[in-house]
Design a protein around this motif. Structure first.
Motif, PDB file in Angstrom:
ATOM      1  N   ASN A  17      -9.937   1.324  -1.872  1.00 52.12           N
ATOM      2  CA  ASN A  17      -8.644   0.947  -2.430  1.00 52.12           C
ATOM      3  C   ASN A  17      -8.228   1.989  -3.462  1.00 52.12           C
ATOM      4  O   ASN A  17      -8.970   2.248  -4.415  1.00 52.12           O
ATOM      5  CB  ASN A  17      -8.734  -0.428  -3.099  1.00 52.12           C
ATOM      6  N   VAL A  57      -9.200  -3.214   6.093  1.00 53.52           N
ATOM      7  CA  VAL A  57      -8.495  -1.941   5.966  1.00 53.52           C
ATOM      8  C   VAL A  57      -9.496  -0.866   5.553  1.00 53.52           C
ATOM      9  O   VAL A  57     -10.309  -1.084   4.647  1.00 53.52           O
ATOM     10  CB  VAL A  57      -7.363  -2.027   4.922  1.00 53.52           C
ATOM     11  N   THR A  95      -1.550   0.764  -2.193  1.00 52.36           N
ATOM     12  CA  THR A  95      -0.389  -0.077  -2.464  1.00 52.36           C
ATOM     13  C   THR A  95       0.275   0.374  -3.757  1.00 52.36           C
ATOM     14  O   THR A  95      -0.388   0.857  -4.676  1.00 52.36           O
ATOM     15  CB  THR A  95      -0.789  -1.558  -2.560  1.00 52.36           C
ATOM     16  N   THR A 145       1.639   1.096   1.383  1.00 50.93           N
ATOM     17  CA  THR A 145       2.605   0.001   1.395  1.00 50.93           C
ATOM     18  C   THR A 145       3.106  -0.337  -0.007  1.00 50.93           C
ATOM     19  O   THR A 145       2.629   0.204  -1.013  1.00 50.93           O
ATOM     20  CB  THR A 145       1.956  -1.243   2.049  1.00 50.93           C
ATOM     21  N   SER A 196      -7.367  -2.120  10.211  1.00 50.54           N
ATOM     22  CA  SER A 196      -6.467  -0.968  10.136  1.00 50.54           C
ATOM     23  C   SER A 196      -7.177   0.221   9.509  1.00 50.54           C
ATOM     24  O   SER A 196      -8.107   0.054   8.708  1.00 50.54           O
ATOM     25  CB  SER A 196      -5.225  -1.313   9.310  1.00 50.54           C
ATOM     26  N   GLU A 244      -0.723  -2.910  -7.765  1.00 49.40           N
ATOM     27  CA  GLU A 244      -2.090  -3.396  -7.621  1.00 49.40           C
ATOM     28  C   GLU A 244      -2.233  -4.706  -8.383  1.00 49.40           C
ATOM     29  O   GLU A 244      -2.045  -4.758  -9.600  1.00 49.40           O
ATOM     30  CB  GLU A 244      -3.059  -2.354  -8.183  1.00 49.40           C
ATOM     31  N   PHE A 302     -11.444  -4.285   1.932  1.00 55.55           N
ATOM     32  CA  PHE A 302     -10.953  -2.919   1.863  1.00 55.55           C
ATOM     33  C   PHE A 302     -12.144  -1.972   1.712  1.00 55.55           C
ATOM     34  O   PHE A 302     -12.963  -2.135   0.812  1.00 55.55           O
ATOM     35  CB  PHE A 302     -10.013  -2.743   0.664  1.00 55.55           C
ATOM     36  N   TYR A 332     -14.526  -5.259  -1.519  1.00 57.01           N
ATOM     37  CA  TYR A 332     -14.281  -3.832  -1.670  1.00 57.01           C
ATOM     38  C   TYR A 332     -15.559  -3.040  -1.427  1.00 57.01           C
ATOM     39  O   TYR A 332     -16.626  -3.390  -1.938  1.00 57.01           O
ATOM     40  CB  TYR A 332     -13.807  -3.490  -3.086  1.00 57.01           C
ATOM     41  N   VAL A 363      -3.486   2.384   5.315  1.00 57.18           N
ATOM     42  CA  VAL A 363      -2.292   1.586   5.038  1.00 57.18           C
ATOM     43  C   VAL A 363      -1.699   2.046   3.712  1.00 57.18           C
ATOM     44  O   VAL A 363      -2.381   2.054   2.682  1.00 57.18           O
ATOM     45  CB  VAL A 363      -2.607   0.080   4.973  1.00 57.18           C
ATOM     46  N   TYR A 421      -6.680   1.873   1.598  1.00 58.51           N
ATOM     47  CA  TYR A 421      -5.514   1.059   1.242  1.00 58.51           C
ATOM     48  C   TYR A 421      -4.856   1.638  -0.005  1.00 58.51           C
ATOM     49  O   TYR A 421      -5.498   1.830  -1.040  1.00 58.51           O
ATOM     50  CB  TYR A 421      -5.961  -0.370   0.977  1.00 58.51           C
TER      51      TYR A 421
END
Length: 682
Positions: A395, A415, A420, A458, A453, A423, A392, A363, A456, A418
């Motif tokens: 994040n 990424v 999500t 997701t 990427s 987690e 990442f 990270y 993202v 990110y």
């Protein structure tokens, strides 16, 4: 009776040439300096004589301290301290051997400037104590001292400096604490347990000091607020350099409030460089429940620190109401593998600005679980690059209403940003919420390679806004990947506009016309070639998830539904799926069902299949398909003569069909699962 101190005698006791002058610094404390300048506390009257300045100041040497590196000076320590009362003990240059000595309340111990006074722990000490205090110690001052745990000559562990039972108003200035031995949990350079500065409206200060080469932590405060740690180095310690953490649950709100951690250096520590811990709502040490409801640390400033080559995180901050700015963290992380990085930011109602994260492992900035926090104006670069390990840059998963705005992310392998919904690693969700309300706007992202990427979103991340981001480099289709959302067709789960994929030079990708025109998840303008009829427009991700299970939305958040120590199997059936989906059940530490991380999305599903978890039904609803283009605006610039017709998911404003000619432009907006015409220029 205290011996009378003359100027020459004082110089001899300090082991320094020249004629010293005792000065009172801005806090009113006595310290030996050299030259011709005297300073006094603001508003204080200038002393009329040397005797007045030296009142309650005694030399340790006058009470038997040899400081010759061989003689045990522990008795002399106690005698000089008893005579000084609440005054000052002066220590000459040299190495003073001490064993299990106790600091008195109100006492000041001052050594010779320049690290020339060393307190060294007696070899083969049979005590687990080196320098400590009685319960509730207060107004203890240590200056110009080197405190040496003499690690190589010990078989029993000890903390070099230990204050327990509600200490407050401590001051360490120009103190070095090194070589503490770790056996059975000891080994810290400085340990405080249950500090009482907050309740007594006092502050503890650690200034211009060093905590280095200790087996345990450098500075470890297990409960205590109103701390100022400034211009201090905490490096090469076996654990964390500077740590504020009430280790054992249950959590205590405000346990470490009002910290000022500024301008410090923390290099090459075994765990973290700096860690302000306190984001635990409950649970146990094995199964902590993380979140913002009971912040153990609040309203602290972490400013201008540098952290490098630490095993886990360079700088970690948890809690509520913090300001974290102008810090630098590089080459941190990787211990254990796949964890750590530059910054850990588990916070609520906080700001994170102007920081630099460079070449960290896994990270750059890990802000998982953040709530109502602004992350802005930071530079995050080269994450995982030196180690060739995808990770990442930033994040922001598993939180609520966090905003990442105006950051520069460059060459982060894996990424860039990110987000999500859940987690966590394996089957455990670290936080008790599926992410919602994340805002990602105005960021500049440069990708290092074709497999990385940009942005993202997701796995159930809901109500996200992604606008005006620029992604440079990378490969076609990797700039923006939007697969979040918890609704049945997720139409309100993502708002995106103004994002640009510069891998095509910023002018838009060229696409061949087809009945179903598939466009990238991000970007606003596309060139259309060919003459095939267009009736449907899909994004890359919505096209991918056609007839597949992309996520399972929990029916409710209910702690105790499942055993987090077990790994119940998930089974899907029905729904007309030609290939059955499969996945890993995500469970929070509170035992709540948080969703299913899909391993196989299945195929050919005509409706949502039924699902059981460990034989239990009704825990969640599988989601088929994806709508990730609500409110998105696109412009289609036609090179050919492809006709566009109302039908499928396209709704034209005028006639049911449009026959295009080269140069024709058609602007559309995503609305409730369809593309509606805004304007045309043909």
């Amino acid at each position: 009776m205290m011996p009378r101190l003359s100027i020459p005698l004082l110089a001899a006791l300090l082991g320094l040439a020249g004629s010293p002058v005792l000065t009172l610094d801005a806090s009113g404390y006595v310290s030996p300096t050299y030259g011709t300048v005297k300073t006094f506390a603001p508003g204080a009257e200038e002393p009329t004589s040397l005797a007045e300045v030296l009142r309650d100041t005694v030399p340790a040497q006058a009470y038997g301290a040899k400081c010759d590196g061989a003689t045990d000076d522990s008795r002399a320590f106690a005698k000089a301290q008893a005579v000084a009362g609440s005054g000052t003990v002066l220590w000459s240059a040299g190495t003073c051997i001490l064993d299990a000595v106790t600091l008195a309340n109100g006492i000041s111990h001052v050594g010779a400037p320049g690290g020339k006074t060393v307190w060294r722990r007696k070899a083969n000490s049979t005590a687990n104590i080196f320098v400590s205090s009685a319960y509730g110690a207060h107004h203890v001052i240590l200056r110009d001292l080197v405190i040496d745990g003499n690690r190589s000559a010990q078989t029993m562990g000890a903390n070099n400096l230990q204050f327990i039972g509600g200490p407050y108003a401590l001051t360490l200035e120009r103190v070095t604490s090194r070589g503490a031995k770790a056996v059975n949990g000891y080994g810290s350079g400085y340990l405080v347990f249950d500090g009482a500065d907050i309740t007594r409206n006092t502050s503890t200060r650690i200034l211009a000091s060093q905590f280095v080469d200790n087996d345990g932590g450098g500075i470890e405060v297990q409960g205590g607020g109103n701390y100022q740690v400034d211009l201090t180095e905490a490096s090469r310690n076996g654990k964390t350099g500077i740590k504020f953490d009430k280790a054992a649950p249950p959590p205590i709100v405000g346990n470490a409030d009002n910290l000022e951690i500024t301008n410090n250096r923390t290099f090459s520590n075994g765990v973290d460089g700096i860690m302000v811990a306190g984001y635990q709502e409950g649970g146990t040490g094995v199964r902590p429940i993380w979140g913002p409801k009971k912040p153990q640390s609040r309203k602290s400033t972490v400013l201008g620190n540098r952290a490098a080559f630490n095993g886990r995180y360079g700088i970690g901050v948890q809690g509520d109401g913090h300001a974290v700015s102008s810090n630098q963290a590089w080459r941190n992380g990787g211990q254990p593998p796949g964890s750590g990085g530059g910054f850990l930011l588990n916070v609520s109602n906080s700001t994170f600005s102007g920081n630099l994260a460079d070449d960290n492992v896994h990270y750059g900035v890990d802000a998982g679980g953040c709530y109502t926090t602004l992350i802005t104006g930071n530079t995050i670069m080269n994450t995982g690059l030196s180690d060739n390990a995808p990770g990442f840059g930033l994040n922001v998963g598993g939180g609520a209403n966090c905003s990442a705005a105006g950051n520069v992310l460059a060459n982060n392998k894996g990424v860039g940003i990110y987000a999500t919904g859940v987690e966590g690693a394996g089957s455990i969700s670290l936080f008790e919420v599926n992410s919602y309300g994340t805002k990602i706007t105005g960021n500049s992202i440069t990708l290092p390679d074709s497999s990385s990427s940009g942005v993202v979103v997701t796995e159930g991340a809901d109500v996200a806004t992604v606008t005006d981001n620029d992604v440079y480099g990378g490969s076609d289709g990797f700039a923006f990947i939007f697969q979040g959302g918890s609704g049945s067709n997720s139409m309100f789960s993502l708002r995106q506009r103004g994002n640009t994929d510069w891998s095509h030079g910023g002018t838009g990708k060229t696409l061949a016309s087809a009945a179903t025109l598939v466009i990238p998840d991000g970007g606003d303008a596309f060139y259309i070639s060919g003459s095939a009829l267009i009736t449907t427009i899909q994004t890359a991700s919505s096209n991918f998830f056609e007839g597949k299970v992309r996520w399972v939305v929990p029916a409710s958040y209910t702690p105790g539904q499942l055993n987090p120590d077990a790994s119940p199997a998930v089974a899907f059936s029905g729904g007309g799926c030609t290939t059955a989906p499969s996945g890993t059940v995500m469970i929070s530490n509170a035992g709540a069902f948080m969703g299913v991380r899909m391993v196989n999305y299945g195929a050919g599903c005509t409706s949502a299949p039924a699902m059981t978890v460990g034989g239990i039904g009704g825990l969640g609803a599988p989601q088929i398909g994806l709508n990730n283009f609500q409110d998105r605006e696109i412009t289609l610039q036609f090179f050919g003569t492809a006709p566009v017709r109302t039908g499928g998911n396209i709704g034209l404003a005028g006639a049911a069909s449009l026959v295009t000619v080269p140069g024709c432009q058609l602007r559309l907006r995503g609305s409730f699962g369809a593309w509606r015409e805004i304007s045309r220029s043909c």
